[in-house]
Design an enzyme around this catalytic site. Structure first.
Site, PDB file in Angstrom:
ATOM      1  N   LEU A  37       9.352   0.571   7.636  1.00 32.15           N
ATOM      2  CA  LEU A  37      10.808   0.774   7.586  1.00 32.15           C
ATOM      3  C   LEU A  37      11.278   1.661   8.738  1.00 32.15           C
ATOM      4  O   LEU A  37      12.401   2.167   8.727  1.00 32.15           O
ATOM      5  CB  LEU A  37      11.212   1.392   6.245  1.00 32.15           C
ATOM      6  CG  LEU A  37      10.865   0.559   5.008  1.00 32.15           C
ATOM      7  CD1 LEU A  37      11.219   1.322   3.736  1.00 32.15           C
ATOM      8  CD2 LEU A  37      11.582  -0.785   5.047  1.00 32.15           C
ATOM      9  N   ASP A  48      -3.843   4.616   1.250  1.00 30.97           N
ATOM     10  CA  ASP A  48      -4.313   4.859   2.610  1.00 30.97           C
ATOM     11  C   ASP A  48      -4.403   6.360   2.853  1.00 30.97           C
ATOM     12  O   ASP A  48      -3.395   7.063   2.844  1.00 30.97           O
ATOM     13  CB  ASP A  48      -3.336   4.226   3.613  1.00 30.97           C
ATOM     14  CG  ASP A  48      -3.799   4.424   5.040  1.00 30.97           C
ATOM     15  OD1 ASP A  48      -4.685   3.664   5.482  1.00 30.97           O
ATOM     16  OD2 ASP A  48      -3.280   5.339   5.715  1.00 30.97           O
ATOM     17  N   LYS A 105      -9.936   7.480   6.946  1.00 31.36           N
ATOM     18  CA  LYS A 105     -10.089   7.311   8.392  1.00 31.36           C
ATOM     19  C   LYS A 105     -10.920   8.422   9.022  1.00 31.36           C
ATOM     20  O   LYS A 105     -10.861   9.581   8.600  1.00 31.36           O
ATOM     21  CB  LYS A 105      -8.709   7.274   9.070  1.00 31.36           C
ATOM     22  CG  LYS A 105      -7.749   6.255   8.492  1.00 31.36           C
ATOM     23  CD  LYS A 105      -6.451   6.244   9.287  1.00 31.36           C
ATOM     24  CE  LYS A 105      -5.319   5.647   8.500  1.00 31.36           C
ATOM     25  NZ  LYS A 105      -4.856   6.523   7.421  1.00 31.36           N
ATOM     26  N   GLY A 144       0.811  -1.210   0.000  1.00 34.20           N
ATOM     27  CA  GLY A 144       0.000   0.000   0.000  1.00 34.20           C
ATOM     28  C   GLY A 144       0.841   1.255   0.000  1.00 34.20           C
ATOM     29  O   GLY A 144       2.030   1.240   0.365  1.00 34.20           O
ATOM     30  N   HIS A 199      -9.457   6.374  13.249  1.00 35.72           N
ATOM     31  CA  HIS A 199      -8.044   6.735  13.170  1.00 35.72           C
ATOM     32  C   HIS A 199      -7.284   6.407  14.453  1.00 35.72           C
ATOM     33  O   HIS A 199      -6.149   5.912  14.406  1.00 35.72           O
ATOM     34  CB  HIS A 199      -7.906   8.220  12.843  1.00 35.72           C
ATOM     35  CG  HIS A 199      -6.598   8.585  12.226  1.00 35.72           C
ATOM     36  ND1 HIS A 199      -6.475   9.498  11.216  1.00 35.72           N
ATOM     37  CD2 HIS A 199      -5.339   8.155  12.466  1.00 35.72           C
ATOM     38  CE1 HIS A 199      -5.195   9.613  10.860  1.00 35.72           C
ATOM     39  NE2 HIS A 199      -4.496   8.807  11.620  1.00 35.72           N
ATOM     40  N   TYR A 202      -5.178  14.046   7.332  1.00 35.80           N
ATOM     41  CA  TYR A 202      -4.054  14.425   6.476  1.00 35.80           C
ATOM     42  C   TYR A 202      -4.326  15.703   5.684  1.00 35.80           C
ATOM     43  O   TYR A 202      -3.409  16.297   5.134  1.00 35.80           O
ATOM     44  CB  TYR A 202      -3.716  13.291   5.503  1.00 35.80           C
ATOM     45  CG  TYR A 202      -3.337  11.989   6.153  1.00 35.80           C
ATOM     46  CD1 TYR A 202      -3.009  11.910   7.500  1.00 35.80           C
ATOM     47  CD2 TYR A 202      -3.313  10.808   5.404  1.00 35.80           C
ATOM     48  CE1 TYR A 202      -2.670  10.695   8.094  1.00 35.80           C
ATOM     49  CE2 TYR A 202      -2.963   9.597   5.983  1.00 35.80           C
ATOM     50  CZ  TYR A 202      -2.652   9.540   7.323  1.00 35.80           C
ATOM     51  OH  TYR A 202      -2.324   8.345   7.899  1.00 35.80           O
TER      52      TYR A 202
END
Length: 314
Positions: A220, A52, A86, A25, A119, A57
């Site tokens: 990551l 997503d 979300k 994603g 969220h 945001y």
């Protein structure tokens, strides 16, 4: 889970409805509007089909423009996309849930989302201010609503066809168990911080037992210290397999049965992050047994306030 030889095309069947979430994603939290729009375009062209998003945001309209352009040019069809957004903390009151999704759908320019997530499990004071604070700078929480109240309002959105599946984000295992016990429609997705330094094996086991997709953000480590891509075990596997350390960590995520989100504005990194491949069994064992570092990068699970934890480099 349907895994293909390329691994990048892995899709995970949801426990509600007939949808499948692509394991790979693309996260849309990019603050700069111009760079965001170009990144979304590059991601679509590179083959990402899982995006997503979030009300918080503040760029759903930019994502929607990228979708519209890609569909108009024939790069992608709506039915090939898996779109998540979300519900933000200030909209936990049941009467605010549907209007919040309606606003997200309008900004995204689509008729439904494939998954709609709460969220965080923390309800903030309702209103237009997304980050309400008291005189001491602390979040103002809403004690007049429970997470289960909000969840039942989310279930009604599935009934109305406005979202195909519902889930939770930034939640602990104990809170998830409460929702699973009280839900009419069980969570299909749980999005949490998860990476080789925070593998969340117990959460993954519970999710797999109940057919819930564990969707990892920061797979990551958000490029923070200690750097996952500099881990000795991961670098050794990368050297042996011909992959980059980032590809090793992301391949591990998909191969263990989770989905993951990466975000980048770099065309090279966008291509790198989707270029995952199966790891040999001994590499998977080394990842589980040889990596003992445990660190959380984001404190949102404790406060409901998103934010990566500043760390000093050695």
């Amino acid at each position: 889970m349907h895994a293909s030889p390329s691994l990048r095309d892995t899709r995970i069947t949801l426990n509600h409805g007939d949808g499948q979430m692509p394991a790979v994603g693309f996260g849309t939290l990019i603050a700069d509007g111009g760079r965001a729009r170009q990144a979304f375009k590059l991601a679509l062209e590179a083959g990402y089909r899982h995006f997503d998003c979030a009300e918080r945001y503040r760029n759903e309209a930019i994502v929607g423009c990228a979708f519209a352009e890609a569909m108009a040019s024939g790069v992608v069809r709506r039915k090939d996309l898996f779109v998540t957004t979300k519900l933000w903390n200030t909209n936990h009151r049941p009467e605010r849930v549907e209007p919040a999704l309606d606003a997200s759908l309008e900004r995204l320019g689509i008729a439904y989302v494939d998954a709609y997530l709460i969220h965080t499990p923390f309800a903030f004071q309702p209103g237009d201010e997304q980050d309400p604070r008291d005189e001491h700078g602390q979040p103002v929480y809403d004690t007049g609503v429970t997470l289960l109240d909000t969840w039942h309002a989310m279930e009604q959105l599935v009934d109305k066809g406005k979202c195909r599946a519902i889930g939770l984000s930034d939640i602990t295992l104990d809170k998830l168990k409460e929702i699973v016990a009280g839900a009419r429609i069980k969570p299909s997705v749980v999005q949490i911080e998860c990476h080789p330094y925070l593998p969340e094996w117990e959460m993954l086991e519970f999710c797999q037992l109940h057919g819930i997709v564990l969707l990892a953000f920061a797979p990551l480590g958000h490029g923070m210290e200690p750097r996952i891509t500099e881990d000795a075990t991961i670098c050794r596997i990368a050297e042996h397999t011909g992959m980059t350390p980032a590809q090793v960590a992301l391949s591990w995520a998909a191969q263990r049965g989770t989905a993951f989100l990466t975000t980048s504005t770099s065309s090279a990194h966008i291509a790198e992050n989707i270029g995952i491949a199966p790891l040999p069994d001994d590499a998977m064992h080394d990842m589980r047994d040889g990596i003992t570092m445990r660190v959380r990068m984001n404190n949102v699970v404790n406060t409901g306030v998103p934010g990566f934890i500043p760390r000093k480099t050695a």
